[in-house]
Design an enzyme around this catalytic site. Structure first.
Site, short mmCIF file in Angstrom:
data_model
loop_
_atom_site.label_atom_id
_atom_site.label_comp_id
_atom_site.label_asym_id
_atom_site.label_seq_id
_atom_site.Cartn_x
_atom_site.Cartn_y
_atom_site.Cartn_z
N GLU A 435 99.18 -86.80 75.97
CA GLU A 435 99.22 -85.98 74.75
C GLU A 435 99.55 -84.53 75.04
O GLU A 435 99.01 -83.61 74.43
CB GLU A 435 97.89 -86.08 73.98
CG GLU A 435 97.50 -87.48 73.59
CD GLU A 435 98.58 -88.25 72.87
OE1 GLU A 435 99.47 -87.61 72.27
OE2 GLU A 435 98.57 -89.49 72.92
N GLY A 436 100.46 -84.32 75.97
CA GLY A 436 100.84 -82.98 76.39
C GLY A 436 99.95 -82.54 77.52
O GLY A 436 98.75 -82.33 77.33
#
Length: 571
Positions: A435-436
């Protein structure tokens, strides 16, 4: 003492004093979040997590999800446990009533997810991703899409995924190649491969709703040319019932370090040119829609840091209270004592507890801004933008630290898989990556968030912290963050990015310290909250001063990073 779930009293305390859920309940939108409803949900979720999900955690780790020709299969009893989750209505808490949910605050849903994830970290990823899919459809789906898909997603009868990454793209979403071609009837033909798709396939639910980023014909290069599509595993007929298989194939699942109960899939769309999708939002508007889902997921990944921190802490404290070894240094007799009574073990346990509580406060505070944004609070929306990279990155960093300390508390037995301490260490490691990555979160903070509103969002956070801070070290840290943030806002790109990670950590500790200090003031004098006062003092006196030491790194020039070619580091 249970090692499966978080203390419900601690969760309720944070909901009341950090998220201030009582203020949310004063609004018409969240009026149903009365004290008795909150209490019933927390206690009920804790019981469910302990009795139904926690007993499956070991099998989830040791047996794990398995790929077969027919699709992915979870270990025995997982499908039954998931059906119990659906039947209990645990997925509906934060979904608006008009879409089949209970319309309660996102913050309360966060508490339920914490309890489920503390009991079984891998399993809890399934509803976590579904929550994100629901958010994307609530904000960007058509009324027809919402009517067809949201009621089933709300209950969890169907699950959701997000499909961004491709083999050649990694974190560079703009490099994706998946294609969407119009079919002439308003739908699109989808073709491509996606990797690292959590719960991309499983045997828990009747349908899986994939949200897929793809390029339409003649789309601009980079992220400007990306669109978002809804691609179910099984199509729906005109009455909304399950129909034909939609040509979405699971090619393989990854062999991972941890989270073995969560199948991480490689998915192939349209191998037989028969994969049909629906556009969500406008063409080329995919990144805006997907960021709705990603920002929700980033908070919930930060929550994973809390879940693992809580589980690892409870296991370590339990072991330290049971394990008897060596006499206390300086004791008049040589009688062995609990290892919890030795100063260094006590230091580790205090650090684990304080950091877990700090991470929880940070994530719940961010979650509360989601609810205030829903109520139309523009300042909360700006505050959420600043807090999201902090909550995702710092809470997951802490989850890793706490899980590692948990292994240390167990000593050599912590390195033995049978004790269970190592599982949390393995499960935690992915959280700073997906998620980044946390480096991307730090870059987002200094590259976008510091300059929001000409710096007003950052200045407002600093002002609020400075106004109520009562601890000298915390006040100093807030001042250093203020000075460093203003300097980075005007720095060149390399210097700004080189300083981004230490700055994110400094600012996160400042926010956590501010929230911990407020909790310490709110705690009463009874026995239950002596622990809260102790962990607050530990955090302010030991962890906050550590963050001041990061100021040098946050002020350093990027030239030091480029002083030598990395190849020479192997000399």
């Amino acid at each position: 003492m249970s090692t499966a779930i978080a203390a419900t009293s601690e969760i309720r305390f944070v909901l009341d004093h950090v998220a201030q859920i009582g203020h949310l309940a004063q609004s018409e939108r969240f009026a149903a979040a009365s004290d008795d409803v909150i209490e019933a949900i927390i206690e009920g979720a804790a019981t469910f997590a302990t009795e139904v999900w926690a007993p499956l955690n070991h099998a989830g780790d040791t047996v794990g999800a398995k790929w077969t020709e027919q699709g992915v299969v979870l270990p025995d009893r997982y499908p039954e446990a998931y059906r119990a989750y659906v039947e209990g209505g645990w997925g509906t808490i934060g979904v608006p009533e008009e879409h089949g949910g209970q319309g309660l605050p996102f913050t309360l849903q966060t508490a339920v997810l914490e309890l489920l994830g503390t009991a079984n970290p891998g399993f809890a990823l399934c509803p976590t991703l579904t929550v994100g899919a629901i958010e994307a459809l609530v904000h960007h789906g058509t009324p027809e899409q919402q009517a067809k898909f949201l009621p089933q997603l709300a209950t969890g009868a169907w699950t959701g995924t997000m499909n961004l990454t491709e083999p050649q793209a990694g974190s560079d979403v703009g490099a994706l190649r998946a294609q969407a071609v119009p079919r002439g009837d308003g739908t699109w033909s989808i073709k491509g491969t996606k990797i690292f798709i959590s719960f991309g396939d499983h045997d828990l639910a009747d349908n899986i709703v994939h949200l897929v980023l793809a390029r339409t014909p003649d789309a601009p290069a980079g992220t400007r040319g990306i669109s978002l599509f809804l691609v179910p595993k099984f199509r729906l007929d005109k009455e909304g019932h399950l129909g034909a298989f939609n040509d979405v194939k699971v090619v393989s699942i990854e062999h991972k370090l941890g989270l073995h109960a969560s199948p991480t899939c490689v998915l192939s769309f349209g191998d037989n040119d028969d994969c049909v999708g629906e556009l969500i939002g406008p063409e080329h508007g995919g990144m805006r829609a997907m960021f709705t889902m990603m920002n929700n997921a980033r908070l919930n990944v930060g929550l994973q840091g809390v879940q693992i921190g809580e589980a690892a802490t409870r296991k370590a404290v339990t072991y330290a209270l049971e394990r008897v070894q060596s006499a206390r240094s300086g004791a008049t007799d040589r009688k062995p004592v609990r290892i919890a009574d030795h100063p260094d073990v006590r230091r580790m346990l205090m650090r684990m507890a304080a950091q877990t509580q700090a991470a929880r406060a940070l994530v719940y505070y961010a979650a509360a801004q989601v609810d205030r944004t829903t109520l139309g609070d523009a300042a909360a929306r700006e505050r959420l933008e600043i807090l999201t990279p902090l909550a995702k990155a710092h809470a997951t960093d802490l989850g890793n630290e706490i899980a590692s300390i948990g292994v240390q508390v167990h000593g050599g037995m912590g390195y033995v898989e049978e004790t269970g301490a190592a599982q949390y260490f393995r499960d935690a490691r992915i959280t700073p990556i997906y998620e980044g990555t946390n480096g991307i979160q730090a870059a987002d903070l200094v590259g976008r968030k510091l300059g929001m509103g000409n710096g007003s969002a950052f200045a407002s956070l600093i002002a609020d912290m400075r106004e109520t801070s009562q601890t000298a070290a915390l006040t100093e840290l807030i001042d250093v963050c203020d000075e460093t943030g203003r300097r980075l806002a005007g720095a060149d790109a390399d210097d700004r990015l080189a300083a981004s990670y230490p700055f994110l950590t400094m600012l996160s500790v400042a926010v956590c310290g501010w929230l911990m200090e407020a909790q310490g003031r709110a705690a009463s004098d009874d026995d239950l909250w002596q622990a809260k006062k102790a962990t607050t003092a530990f955090y302010l006196n030991q962890i906050v001063p550590e963050a001041l030491g990061l100021a040098a790194a946050a002020r350093a020039s990027s030239a030091e990073l480029y002083a030598v070619d990395p190849a020479l580091l192997l000399a």
